[in-house]
Motif scaffolding. Structure first.
Motif, PDB file in Angstrom:
ATOM      1  N   HIS A 137       0.690  -1.366  -0.166  1.00  0.00           N
ATOM      2  CA  HIS A 137       0.101   0.046  -0.028  1.00  0.00           C
ATOM      3  C   HIS A 137       0.805   1.381  -0.170  1.00  0.00           C
ATOM      4  O   HIS A 137       1.816   1.225   0.547  1.00  0.00           O
ATOM      5  CB  HIS A 137      -0.965  -0.104   1.108  1.00  0.00           C
ATOM      6  CG  HIS A 137      -1.688   1.425   1.148  1.00  0.00           C
ATOM      7  ND1 HIS A 137      -2.777   1.497   0.454  1.00  0.00           N
ATOM      8  CD2 HIS A 137      -1.565   2.371   2.270  1.00  0.00           C
ATOM      9  CE1 HIS A 137      -3.121   2.807   0.890  1.00  0.00           C
ATOM     10  NE2 HIS A 137      -2.523   3.337   1.871  1.00  0.00           N
ATOM     11  N   SER A 138       0.597   2.251  -0.800  1.00  0.00           N
ATOM     12  CA  SER A 138       1.282   3.420  -0.937  1.00  0.00           C
ATOM     13  C   SER A 138       0.617   4.612  -1.117  1.00  0.00           C
ATOM     14  O   SER A 138      -0.513   4.752  -1.806  1.00  0.00           O
ATOM     15  CB  SER A 138       2.391   3.353  -2.103  1.00  0.00           C
ATOM     16  OG  SER A 138       1.694   3.196  -3.372  1.00  0.00           O
ATOM     17  N   ARG A 173       0.338   8.395  -3.137  1.00  0.00           N
ATOM     18  CA  ARG A 173       0.725   8.883  -4.520  1.00  0.00           C
ATOM     19  C   ARG A 173       2.113   9.256  -4.465  1.00  0.00           C
ATOM     20  O   ARG A 173       2.531   9.922  -3.515  1.00  0.00           O
ATOM     21  CB  ARG A 173      -0.027   9.993  -4.764  1.00  0.00           C
ATOM     22  CG  ARG A 173      -1.629   9.767  -5.057  1.00  0.00           C
ATOM     23  CD  ARG A 173      -2.324  10.819  -5.839  1.00  0.00           C
ATOM     24  NE  ARG A 173      -1.760  11.105  -7.377  1.00  0.00           N
ATOM     25  CZ  ARG A 173      -2.232  11.587  -7.943  1.00  0.00           C
ATOM     26  NH1 ARG A 173      -3.314  12.505  -7.774  1.00  0.00           N
ATOM     27  NH2 ARG A 173      -1.618  11.756  -9.147  1.00  0.00           N
ATOM     28  N   GLU A 174       2.781   8.829  -5.581  1.00  0.00           N
ATOM     29  CA  GLU A 174       4.441   8.988  -5.589  1.00  0.00           C
ATOM     30  C   GLU A 174       4.584  10.664  -5.646  1.00  0.00           C
ATOM     31  O   GLU A 174       3.922  11.326  -6.366  1.00  0.00           O
ATOM     32  CB  GLU A 174       4.838   8.449  -6.941  1.00  0.00           C
ATOM     33  CG  GLU A 174       4.993   6.961  -7.020  1.00  0.00           C
ATOM     34  CD  GLU A 174       5.602   6.517  -8.115  1.00  0.00           C
ATOM     35  OE1 GLU A 174       6.297   7.255  -8.804  1.00  0.00           O
ATOM     36  OE2 GLU A 174       5.314   5.286  -8.450  1.00  0.00           O
ATOM     37  N   ASN A 175       5.562  11.191  -4.819  1.00  0.00           N
ATOM     38  CA  ASN A 175       5.981  12.422  -4.712  1.00  0.00           C
ATOM     39  C   ASN A 175       7.400  12.219  -4.136  1.00  0.00           C
ATOM     40  O   ASN A 175       7.691  11.978  -3.132  1.00  0.00           O
ATOM     41  CB  ASN A 175       5.104  13.030  -3.659  1.00  0.00           C
ATOM     42  CG  ASN A 175       5.224  14.748  -3.833  1.00  0.00           C
ATOM     43  OD1 ASN A 175       6.226  14.959  -3.527  1.00  0.00           O
ATOM     44  ND2 ASN A 175       4.187  15.439  -3.594  1.00  0.00           N
ATOM     45  N   SER A 176       8.197  12.792  -4.854  1.00  0.00           N
ATOM     46  CA  SER A 176       9.686  12.711  -4.501  1.00  0.00           C
ATOM     47  C   SER A 176      10.068  13.811  -3.273  1.00  0.00           C
ATOM     48  O   SER A 176      10.915  13.500  -2.616  1.00  0.00           O
ATOM     49  CB  SER A 176      10.495  13.157  -5.583  1.00  0.00           C
ATOM     50  OG  SER A 176      10.679  12.424  -6.727  1.00  0.00           O
ATOM     51  N   ASN A 177       9.231  14.688  -3.146  1.00  0.00           N
ATOM     52  CA  ASN A 177       9.409  15.718  -2.108  1.00  0.00           C
ATOM     53  C   ASN A 177       8.741  15.115  -0.550  1.00  0.00           C
ATOM     54  O   ASN A 177       9.281  15.036   0.151  1.00  0.00           O
ATOM     55  CB  ASN A 177       8.893  17.016  -2.288  1.00  0.00           C
ATOM     56  CG  ASN A 177       9.214  18.236  -1.123  1.00  0.00           C
ATOM     57  OD1 ASN A 177      10.359  18.075  -0.541  1.00  0.00           O
ATOM     58  ND2 ASN A 177       8.285  19.150  -1.025  1.00  0.00           N
ATOM     59  N   TRP A 178       7.439  14.841  -0.708  1.00  0.00           N
ATOM     60  CA  TRP A 178       6.544  14.152   0.244  1.00  0.00           C
ATOM     61  C   TRP A 178       6.480  12.854   0.356  1.00  0.00           C
ATOM     62  O   TRP A 178       5.684  12.402  -0.231  1.00  0.00           O
ATOM     63  CB  TRP A 178       5.262  15.024   0.066  1.00  0.00           C
ATOM     64  CG  TRP A 178       5.126  16.502   0.482  1.00  0.00           C
ATOM     65  CD1 TRP A 178       5.416  17.447  -0.392  1.00  0.00           C
ATOM     66  CD2 TRP A 178       5.465  17.215   1.686  1.00  0.00           C
ATOM     67  NE1 TRP A 178       5.521  18.652   0.272  1.00  0.00           N
ATOM     68  CE2 TRP A 178       5.526  18.550   1.430  1.00  0.00           C
ATOM     69  CE3 TRP A 178       5.220  16.464   3.153  1.00  0.00           C
ATOM     70  CZ2 TRP A 178       5.458  19.296   2.454  1.00  0.00           C
ATOM     71  CZ3 TRP A 178       5.404  17.387   4.161  1.00  0.00           C
ATOM     72  CH2 TRP A 178       5.503  19.070   3.962  1.00  0.00           C
ATOM     73  N   THR A 179       7.325  12.051   0.644  1.00  0.00           N
ATOM     74  CA  THR A 179       7.571  10.743   0.686  1.00  0.00           C
ATOM     75  C   THR A 179       6.584  10.235   1.724  1.00  0.00           C
ATOM     76  O   THR A 179       6.033  10.898   2.586  1.00  0.00           O
ATOM     77  CB  THR A 179       9.080  10.254   1.140  1.00  0.00           C
ATOM     78  OG1 THR A 179       9.348  10.706   2.263  1.00  0.00           O
ATOM     79  CG2 THR A 179      10.115  10.704   0.039  1.00  0.00           C
ATOM     80  N   SER A 180       6.308   8.901   1.429  1.00  0.00           N
ATOM     81  CA  SER A 180       5.390   8.137   2.541  1.00  0.00           C
ATOM     82  C   SER A 180       5.887   8.141   3.841  1.00  0.00           C
ATOM     83  O   SER A 180       5.098   8.438   4.868  1.00  0.00           O
ATOM     84  CB  SER A 180       5.310   6.700   1.925  1.00  0.00           C
ATOM     85  OG  SER A 180       6.512   5.996   1.999  1.00  0.00           O
TER      86      SER A 180
END
Length: 501
Positions: free
Chosen positions: A72-73, A75-82
């Motif tokens: 489960h993840s 939405r991809e976001n290089s700044n706001w990581t999971s």
């Protein structure tokens, strides 16, 4: 019912065709993840409690369990990581400081992996350690610049107190309270068998372990837990802890749940109370103040024991070490930012401090340039993972290394990074009696002996490959290292040439 914003980090896969409902997983899990459902007659799991310690996986008799990272993840976001989003959810829910254990897991450069060891070929033949003498014995302490002789030409023994190690490895500071009784016993017994030393950490020394005093470093930290004259005289050396790599600039915290009767007696604090050590020593605000404590400790121990000063690797570490070398310390221990700990604020652990490789090279260079390198020995720690790391550390200028996380892994640690909870399923970082007994010190100390024995063999093999037959000849010999994938500034600080030069 409030919304749960945080999805479980791990997913437990149970093969129901293999599961025999023996309930071993339920009995072995201190986090109460597994339970038997009477209605459906199956084992089920509360994955939100799982820390991925692998205890259930290791002991399942039918190999019915697997633990995987939950797919489960966000939405991809290089700044706001999971991880960043999840941390904000936790703090918005609790208003608390986020804690974790062990060392920095971030993807910063690991300079050990960017250093290669040179080898001999023809003009300087290699040495076969199986057939030729190879010296790994190491002495720690201040050395004299000149050798003096009496009227008959005999050398006058005027050395400061020295620590003798069979190999340049010691077990780093891990306190009783943070670790279990059985873990401390394993470390103490292994140190004695190997002819090296282990460090009590800032929790005092259990009365049962005074018998290992000649292989013990006793620590004096800002909280002064467990410090008294007999304690100081029990060890082979005294270490003043000014800082540590996992949390530079802040103090320590052992939760009250870990302060059992035995821990309370050893630390000299009430049962069940949090042990909180202040960030600074409240009697040390200058090098002169540090000198006063060093002299007090030397007086208390009859000037028979070397004094170590432990500091964290920070940006101005070379200047700090220069002052400490002039203060009267015999040994300086430097702890890098990947160093482990029982509990640290995540933001401190992951963002404060510098790599031990750069700190070590900078300190060794400065002390040599100032002509005071022999005033002190250098010991480094902070994620020493293998014998190759040790060889590289010594070539960069260390006299010896501290290991901690590697030692815990040898005892069975699975690096789940929840030591602060006191629910270590492997009996290492816990005071719960039912969990402590899971670590058999007979097995634990033998595994530690096996690890150091193997590393010592490998150190000899690597030294032999360089055409070097003693640790002393390897120390500070940066010509035997080559960098790969490093920029010129990094090469300059490390003092090594690039591969191919």
């Amino acid at each position: 019912m409030p919304i749960n914003y945080i999805f479980p980090q791990f997913e437990i896969l149970r093969d129901q065709t293999r599961c025999i409902k023996c309930r071993v997983c339920e009995k072995q899990c201190a986090n109460e993840v597994h339970r038997y459902d009477d209605d459906y007659k199956i084992m089920i799991a509360d994955e939100s409690k799982c820390v991925n310690c692998h205890r259930c996986v290791a002991l399942c008799p039918t190999s019915a369990l697997r633990i995987i990272k939950n797919p489960h993840s966000f939405r991809e976001n290089s700044n706001w990581t999971s991880d960043t989003i999840t941390d904000i959810y936790k703090q918005a829910s609790t208003a608390g400081v986020l804690l974790s254990s062990m060392g920095n897991p971030m993807s910063y450069p690991v300079y050990w992996d960017k250093l290669l060891i040179n080898a001999s070929q023809v003009t300087n033949p290699s040495i076969d350690p199986l057939r030729e003498p190879m010296e790994t014995k190491t002495f720690l302490g201040a050395k004299k610049h000149v050798i003096k002789r009496d009227d008959k030409g005999n050398i006058i023994s005027n050395l400061s107190p020295q620590l003798e190690l069979s190999t340049p490895i010691m077990f780093s500071a891990m306190s009783y309270g943070s670790l279990s009784y059985n873990a401390h016993e394993s470390l103490a017994r292994a140190a004695k068998n190997l002819g090296i030393l282990y460090n009590t950490g800032e929790g005092g020394l259990h009365e049962d372990f005074y018998q290992y005093g000649s292989n013990t470093i006793v620590q004096v930290a800002s909280g002064r837990f467990g410090v008294h004259k007999d304690y100081l005289n029990a060890g082979a050396a005294v270490e003043i802890k000014m800082g540590q790599g996992a949390k530079p600039g802040i103090g320590g915290h052992l939760p009250g749940a870990k302060i059992t009767e035995d821990v309370s007696k050893t630390r000299m604090i009430p049962i069940g109370t949090d042990a909180i050590s202040p960030a600074p020593h409240h009697d040390i605000y200058s090098i002169e103040d540090l000198n006063q404590l060093e002299m007090s400790l030397k007086n208390a121990t009859g000037f028979r024991k070397p004094v170590i000063v432990k500091i964290a690797a920070v940006h101005n570490v070379a200047a700090i070490a220069s002052g400490i070398a002039r203060s009267g310390a015999d040994i300086i221990a430097i702890d890098g930012f990947r160093g482990g700990t029982g509990a640290a604020p995540i933001r401190i652990r992951d963002n404060v401090g510098i790599p031990i490789e750069l700190a070590l090279a900078a300190v060794d260079t400065r002390l040599r340039n100032e002509g005071i390198r022999d005033n002190v020995s250098l010991v480094v720690g902070g994620s020493i993972r293998s014998s190759a790391d040790i060889v590289k550390a010594i070539a960069l200028g260390a006299d010896a290394v501290y290991i901690a996380t590697a030692a815990l892994l040898a005892l069975g640690c699975h690096l789940c990074r929840t030591c602060y909870s006191g629910k270590c399923n492997w009996g290492i970082a816990t005071q719960r009696e039912d969990l402590v007994k899971r670590l058999n010190p007979e097995v634990g100390y033998q595994r530690l002996i096996n690890l150091i024995t193997a590393w010592n063999h490998e150190i000899k093999e690597m030294m032999g490959g360089m055409g070097i037959n003693s640790i002393e000849a390897l120390k500070g010999n940066r010509f035997m290292l080559r960098g790969i994938g490093l920029n010129q500034k990094e090469l300059d600080i490390l003092g090594v040439r690039h591969a191919g030069e």
